[in-house]
Design a protein around this motif. Structure first.
Motif, PDB file in Angstrom:
ATOM      1  N   LEU A 127      -1.070   5.858  13.361  1.00 20.73           N
ATOM      2  CA  LEU A 127      -2.244   6.032  12.382  1.00 20.73           C
ATOM      3  C   LEU A 127      -1.858   7.298  11.513  1.00 20.73           C
ATOM      4  O   LEU A 127      -3.011   8.140  11.088  1.00 20.73           O
ATOM      5  CB  LEU A 127      -3.582   6.156  13.114  1.00 20.73           C
ATOM      6  CG  LEU A 127      -3.857   4.820  13.423  1.00 20.73           C
ATOM      7  CD1 LEU A 127      -5.410   4.812  14.482  1.00 20.73           C
ATOM      8  CD2 LEU A 127      -4.203   3.621  12.528  1.00 20.73           C
ATOM      9  N   GLY A 153       4.510   4.030  10.365  1.00 24.61           N
ATOM     10  CA  GLY A 153       4.849   2.535  10.229  1.00 24.61           C
ATOM     11  C   GLY A 153       5.052   2.250   8.639  1.00 24.61           C
ATOM     12  O   GLY A 153       5.869   1.456   8.317  1.00 24.61           O
ATOM     13  N   SER A 154       3.963   2.858   7.840  1.00 23.59           N
ATOM     14  CA  SER A 154       4.054   2.355   6.381  1.00 23.59           C
ATOM     15  C   SER A 154       5.526   2.981   5.773  1.00 23.59           C
ATOM     16  O   SER A 154       6.008   2.262   4.982  1.00 23.59           O
ATOM     17  CB  SER A 154       2.995   3.126   5.746  1.00 23.59           C
ATOM     18  OG  SER A 154       1.550   2.422   6.107  1.00 23.59           O
ATOM     19  N   SER A 202      -2.229  -4.771   6.066  1.00 28.12           N
ATOM     20  CA  SER A 202      -2.581  -3.702   5.336  1.00 28.12           C
ATOM     21  C   SER A 202      -1.593  -3.451   4.410  1.00 28.12           C
ATOM     22  O   SER A 202      -1.745  -2.747   3.457  1.00 28.12           O
ATOM     23  CB  SER A 202      -2.792  -2.501   6.166  1.00 28.12           C
ATOM     24  OG  SER A 202      -1.592  -2.063   6.624  1.00 28.12           O
ATOM     25  N   ASN A 205      -1.063 -10.682  18.645  1.00 28.81           N
ATOM     26  CA  ASN A 205      -0.725  -9.274  18.681  1.00 28.81           C
ATOM     27  C   ASN A 205      -1.854  -8.757  17.293  1.00 28.81           C
ATOM     28  O   ASN A 205      -0.931  -8.748  16.300  1.00 28.81           O
ATOM     29  CB  ASN A 205       0.849  -9.029  18.030  1.00 28.81           C
ATOM     30  CG  ASN A 205       1.025  -7.617  18.282  1.00 28.81           C
ATOM     31  OD1 ASN A 205       0.047  -6.937  18.210  1.00 28.81           O
ATOM     32  ND2 ASN A 205       2.321  -7.310  18.762  1.00 28.81           N
ATOM     33  N   GLY A 256       0.726   7.248   9.169  1.00 24.82           N
ATOM     34  CA  GLY A 256       1.737   6.532   7.919  1.00 24.82           C
ATOM     35  C   GLY A 256       2.857   6.342   8.396  1.00 24.82           C
ATOM     36  O   GLY A 256       3.703   5.899   7.289  1.00 24.82           O
ATOM     37  N   VAL A 308       6.289   2.202  16.678  1.00 22.93           N
ATOM     38  CA  VAL A 308       5.949   3.608  16.249  1.00 22.93           C
ATOM     39  C   VAL A 308       5.052   4.126  17.569  1.00 22.93           C
ATOM     40  O   VAL A 308       4.426   3.283  18.175  1.00 22.93           O
ATOM     41  CB  VAL A 308       4.922   3.813  15.283  1.00 22.93           C
ATOM     42  CG1 VAL A 308       4.319   5.341  15.140  1.00 22.93           C
ATOM     43  CG2 VAL A 308       5.196   3.715  13.647  1.00 22.93           C
ATOM     44  N   ARG A 338      -0.092   7.164   3.450  1.00 25.28           N
ATOM     45  CA  ARG A 338      -0.166   8.559   3.733  1.00 25.28           C
ATOM     46  C   ARG A 338       1.020   9.457   3.599  1.00 25.28           C
ATOM     47  O   ARG A 338       1.913   8.869   4.679  1.00 25.28           O
ATOM     48  CB  ARG A 338      -1.255   8.645   4.706  1.00 25.28           C
ATOM     49  CG  ARG A 338      -2.793   8.374   4.183  1.00 25.28           C
ATOM     50  CD  ARG A 338      -3.480   8.271   5.386  1.00 25.28           C
ATOM     51  NE  ARG A 338      -2.781   7.202   6.265  1.00 25.28           N
ATOM     52  CZ  ARG A 338      -3.208   6.915   7.708  1.00 25.28           C
ATOM     53  NH1 ARG A 338      -4.086   7.842   8.104  1.00 25.28           N
ATOM     54  NH2 ARG A 338      -2.603   5.979   8.219  1.00 25.28           N
ATOM     55  N   LYS A 397       0.809  -1.097   0.316  1.00 21.89           N
ATOM     56  CA  LYS A 397       0.058  -0.053  -0.018  1.00 21.89           C
ATOM     57  C   LYS A 397       0.883   1.303  -0.049  1.00 21.89           C
ATOM     58  O   LYS A 397       1.724   1.224   0.829  1.00 21.89           O
ATOM     59  CB  LYS A 397      -0.566  -0.132   1.376  1.00 21.89           C
ATOM     60  CG  LYS A 397      -1.734   1.014   1.189  1.00 21.89           C
ATOM     61  CD  LYS A 397      -2.757   0.958   2.669  1.00 21.89           C
ATOM     62  CE  LYS A 397      -2.166   1.969   3.647  1.00 21.89           C
ATOM     63  NZ  LYS A 397      -3.331   2.279   4.703  1.00 21.89           N
TER      64      LYS A 397
END
Ligand SMILES: CC(C)(COP(=O)(O)OP(=O)(O)OC[C@H]1O[C@@H](n2cnc3c(N)ncnc32)[C@H](O)[C@@H]1OP(=O)(O)O)[C@@H](O)C(=O)NCCC(=O)NCCS
Length: 160
Positions: A97, A101-102, A137, A128, A99, A91, A5, A2
């Motif tokens: 939330l 971690g992404s 995701s 977990n 972005g 994180v 963001r 993905k």
């Protein structure tokens, strides 16, 4: 994977010695288990720049460390051709939330790709669900491997 963001003003870079206290604090906040001896050792093995196929990256925003990722490229272990392993990704709870971690996962995957890696693996605790949701995701799927373990009795140490 993905597309993340854009997390405003978050920069992912190699860890530096001065980041270790913040990294250790993030880990302790998440795991509730301070590991004062562990972090300097991990820094020795994985830090100090991308070396020997090892990665220890941090996400920094406004001079603060918001998260980190650690991993390594392994060749032919468990009979598998070269692949990238993500050992840890965390994180700071207050920064989630957004972005980060992404971004961290994408950065380590970029490093893996540069070394010719086409598969990324990780392992997570069955209970977990947060980390499972995150990795799902990102497009990660169940792998064709089974982890096994055996309890060793410390009382048997040195008996032979
Ligand atoms: C997993 C973790 C790294 C995610 O970091 P993050 O910066 O919040 O991740 P992102 O913002 O990039 O989230 C990406 C996607 O992950 C999923 N996700 C993240 N947090 C989630 C949550 N609480 N519930 C469900 N899905 C979640 C979502 O699909 C999210 O995308 P979306 O926001 O568009 O829905 C962070 O929650 C964390 O550090 N958790 C604890 C990790 C841990 O247990 N470490 C110890 C063992 S290594």
């Amino acid at each position: 994977m993905k597309t993340a963001r854009p997390a405003a003003a978050v920069r992912v870079r190699n860890v530096q010695a001065g980041d270790l206290a913040e990294v250790a604090a993030i880990d302790a906040e998440i795991t509730r288990l301070p590991k004062p001896e562990y972090w300097p050792q991990i820094y020795q093995r994985y830090g100090s720049g991308r070396r020997q196929q090892r990665f220890f990256l941090v996400a920094e925003a406004a001079g603060r460390i918001e998260g980190f990722v650690i991993g390594e490229v392994r060749d032919w272990e468990f009979g598998s051709p070269r692949c990238g392993w993500v050992f840890a990704i965390s994180v700071r709870p207050a920064a989630r939330l957004a972005g980060t971690g992404s971004r961290l996962l994408e950065a380590i995957c970029e490093g893996f790709r540069a070394l010719g890696v086409t598969t990324v693996r990780t392992m997570l605790a069955r209970d977990n669900s947060l980390i499972l949701s995150f990795f799902r995701s990102q497009g990660m799927m169940a792998a064709p491997f089974i982890p096994l373990e055996l309890e060793l009795d410390p009382a048997d140490a040195g008996r032979q």
